[in-house]
Design a protein around this motif. Structure first.
Motif, PDB file in Angstrom:
ATOM      1  N   ASN A  75       0.817  -1.221   0.000  1.00  0.00           N
ATOM      2  CA  ASN A  75       0.000   0.000   0.000  1.00  0.00           C
ATOM      3  C   ASN A  75       0.854   1.276   0.000  1.00  0.00           C
ATOM      4  O   ASN A  75       0.544   2.258   0.680  1.00  0.00           O
ATOM      5  N   HIS A  76       1.915   1.264  -0.805  1.00  0.00           N
ATOM      6  CA  HIS A  76       2.783   2.439  -0.872  1.00  0.00           C
ATOM      7  C   HIS A  76       2.160   3.592  -1.651  1.00  0.00           C
ATOM      8  O   HIS A  76       2.505   4.756  -1.437  1.00  0.00           O
ATOM      9  N   THR A  77       1.242   3.292  -2.546  1.00  0.00           N
ATOM     10  CA  THR A  77       0.661   4.334  -3.403  1.00  0.00           C
ATOM     11  C   THR A  77      -0.001   5.432  -2.582  1.00  0.00           C
ATOM     12  O   THR A  77       0.103   6.617  -2.909  1.00  0.00           O
ATOM     13  N   ASN A  78      -0.640   5.037  -1.480  1.00  0.00           N
ATOM     14  CA  ASN A  78      -1.364   6.014  -0.660  1.00  0.00           C
ATOM     15  C   ASN A  78      -0.579   6.484   0.553  1.00  0.00           C
ATOM     16  O   ASN A  78      -1.119   7.141   1.437  1.00  0.00           O
ATOM     17  N   ASP A  79       0.702   6.148   0.575  1.00  0.00           N
ATOM     18  CA  ASP A  79       1.553   6.526   1.709  1.00  0.00           C
ATOM     19  C   ASP A  79       2.381   7.751   1.324  1.00  0.00           C
ATOM     20  O   ASP A  79       3.177   7.711   0.384  1.00  0.00           O
ATOM     21  N   GLU A  80       2.197   8.838   2.073  1.00  0.00           N
ATOM     22  CA  GLU A  80       2.903  10.081   1.772  1.00  0.00           C
ATOM     23  C   GLU A  80       4.422   9.918   1.798  1.00  0.00           C
ATOM     24  O   GLU A  80       5.147  10.631   1.102  1.00  0.00           O
ATOM     25  N   ALA A  81       4.916   8.970   2.608  1.00  0.00           N
ATOM     26  CA  ALA A  81       6.366   8.771   2.734  1.00  0.00           C
ATOM     27  C   ALA A  81       6.997   8.322   1.425  1.00  0.00           C
ATOM     28  O   ALA A  81       8.208   8.454   1.240  1.00  0.00           O
ATOM     29  N   TYR A  82       6.168   7.800   0.488  1.00  0.00           N
ATOM     30  CA  TYR A  82       6.707   7.245  -0.767  1.00  0.00           C
ATOM     31  C   TYR A  82       6.458   8.162  -1.965  1.00  0.00           C
ATOM     32  O   TYR A  82       6.673   7.761  -3.102  1.00  0.00           O
ATOM     33  N   LYS A  83       6.024   9.400  -1.694  1.00  0.00           N
ATOM     34  CA  LYS A  83       5.735  10.329  -2.797  1.00  0.00           C
ATOM     35  C   LYS A  83       7.003  10.724  -3.565  1.00  0.00           C
ATOM     36  O   LYS A  83       6.941  11.032  -4.751  1.00  0.00           O
ATOM     37  N   ASN A  84       8.133  10.704  -2.874  1.00  0.00           N
ATOM     38  CA  ASN A  84       9.361  11.172  -3.509  1.00  0.00           C
ATOM     39  C   ASN A  84      10.255  10.026  -3.980  1.00  0.00           C
ATOM     40  O   ASN A  84      11.467  10.174  -4.080  1.00  0.00           O
ATOM     41  N   VAL A  85       9.662   8.858  -4.271  1.00  0.00           N
ATOM     42  CA  VAL A  85      10.431   7.752  -4.835  1.00  0.00           C
ATOM     43  C   VAL A  85      10.691   8.054  -6.311  1.00  0.00           C
ATOM     44  O   VAL A  85       9.772   8.296  -7.084  1.00  0.00           O
ATOM     45  N   ILE A  86      11.975   8.052  -6.700  1.00  0.00           N
ATOM     46  CA  ILE A  86      12.318   8.392  -8.090  1.00  0.00           C
ATOM     47  C   ILE A  86      12.595   7.147  -8.926  1.00  0.00           C
ATOM     48  O   ILE A  86      12.581   7.213 -10.161  1.00  0.00           O
ATOM     49  N   LEU A  87      12.840   5.999  -8.245  1.00  0.00           N
ATOM     50  CA  LEU A  87      13.110   4.762  -8.983  1.00  0.00           C
ATOM     51  C   LEU A  87      12.684   3.563  -8.150  1.00  0.00           C
ATOM     52  O   LEU A  87      12.952   3.502  -6.950  1.00  0.00           O
TER      53      LEU A  87
END
Length: 428
Positions: A75-87
């Motif tokens: 459920n990373h899509t809705n987790d704000e902590a993963y908004k800045n994943v570039i790869l």
């Protein structure tokens, strides 16, 4: 092949994959300037990475999974902590990842870029049939410099954890280093078996009370044996009778409540280690030197620290007794060399390190390390196991490090986080 995220973290961190012609699964060229900083807490696996994807250079986080579908499962899509994943780095790309803003997340697949030899070494190391430690078949081939440098790192980890306990107690004692040291020293006088009642004794009898009677050895002995609960009931011998008389007066004066006598353990102990003898030795140390921690900070030579403990003299009564009212053959009851070494290791070395760490004074940290280097190695099954594997231990510095290595790395097969394990995996 049984891949794990930990293994992929290791592969990414050290770039142990085929770096030629890197592309995303959609065909965009990838150039890695920096793999980022490994994050062992919650959130993306690597932070502050710098990567060019296509014509754009990005700075941000990297997330790693075995299959790409784990992004959705976690459920990373809705987790704000993963908004800045570039790869998104994966072993196998089994489904595209669509971010919260509707874009497809750039993905690097490593399935055909990891050497089978590297994986086989990893699998053998972590999942092999070892009897002592995971790398028992390989550690003999690792150079001494790698082993010693890693042991230094692991020893610092061990001391830092112990320092956390010291600082927590220091806070409870309102920043009083003397009282905190006194409590820890008392607990260590219990030598594991009687550590708890010794600690309870120290907490029930503050050092400032003992300091008021520093010129009266009998009263200090009375306070210690009385608070330990050994002056209750009928007493026959003249010496403990005097102690009881003194304690009954001091108990009322300071509103003291002794700890329960039944907490002390005598069963299956050598008489030399009876708690009554340890209490007599502790009392002799307090009589000889109040405000011990200040003295320890001032003593620079290891011999001086050792002399603090070896030169104490217990009350002559104990030369012919192990317990009150029970005569025995005459024998010395002063602290033996091995007991002194244990106290230096578990109390003085830890406090010198804690004091230096807390106040950011490298001098005391260095003194702690030198003290451990001067002490003999510990003798136990773990040290014997390493000796069998060819890791020869010279002093307490190394034996303490090996205890930490075994208990917090080897036993949990944390080979990928271990400098020795890393060296083995990189062997050709």
């Amino acid at each position: 092949m049984l891949f794990t995220e930990d293994f992929l973290h290791y592969v990414w961190k050290f770039r142990l994959f085929d770096n030629t012609d890197l592309k995303t699964v959609d065909g965009e060229a990838i150039h890695i300037f920096s793999a980022g900083i490994h994050n062992t807490h919650s959130g993306p696996d690597f932070s502050n990475a710098r990567i060019r994807i296509g014509d754009t250079t990005w700075a941000g986080n990297v997330e790693i999974h075995v299959p790409s579908s784990d992004w959705r499962k976690h459920n990373h899509t809705n987790d704000e902590a993963y908004k800045n994943v570039i790869l998104h780095v994966v072993y196998r790309d089994d489904e595209p990842v669509i971010t919260a803003d509707g874009n497809k997340l750039p993905t690097l697949e490593l399935e055909n870029r990891i050497s089978p030899d590297l994986y086989n070494r990893f699998h053998s190391l972590v999942y092999g049939n070892q009897t002592i430690i995971p790398c028992e078949g390989n550690i003999g081939h690792i150079d001494d410099m790698t082993i010693r440098s890693w042991l230094t790192r692991v020893l610092v980890e061990r001391l830092e954890k112990r320092a956390e306990t010291v600082i927590k107690a220091l806070d409870q004692n309102r920043g009083d280093w003397e009282e905190t040291f006194y409590q820890f020293l008392a607990a260590n006088f219990g030598f594991k078996t009687n550590a708890l009642p010794f600690e309870m004794l120290a907490k029930s009898l503050p050092q400032n009370i003992l300091a008021k009677h520093k010129n009266n050895p009998l009263q200090i002995e009375a306070l210690i044996f009385g608070q330990a609960g050994f002056l209750e009931g009928d007493i026959v011998d003249e010496y403990p009778k005097k102690l009881k008389t003194e304690y009954d007066f001091l108990r009322k004066k300071y509103s003291l409540t002794p700890i329960e006598n039944h907490l002390w353990k005598f069963l299956r102990m050598r008489p030399q280690n009876f708690p009554t003898i340890r209490l007599a030795q502790f009392a002799a140390l307090i009589i000889k030197s109040n405000h011990l921690f200040s003295k320890i900070l001032d003593i620079r030579e290891v011999k001086g620290l050792r002399d603090l403990f070896t030169e104490i003299q217990v009350n002559p009564y104990w030369e012919e007794h192990y317990r009150f009212d029970m005569p025995s053959k005459p024998s010395s009851k002063n602290l033996g060399q091995s007991s002194v070494d244990v106290l230096l290791l578990n109390t003085l070395a830890v406090f010198l390190f804690s004091y230096g760490k807390h106040l950011q004074l490298e001098y005391y940290i260095s003194r702690s390390m030198k003290l451990l280097e001067s002490l003999p190695k510990e003798e136990n099954n773990i040290i014997n196991d390493f000796d069998v594997l060819g890791v020869k231990v010279k002093n307490a510095f190394e034996s303490q490090a090996l205890l930490e290595l075994r208990n917090n790395y080897c036993n949990f097969k944390k080979c990928l986080q271990c400098g020795i394990g890393n060296k083995i995996l990189k062997l050709a």
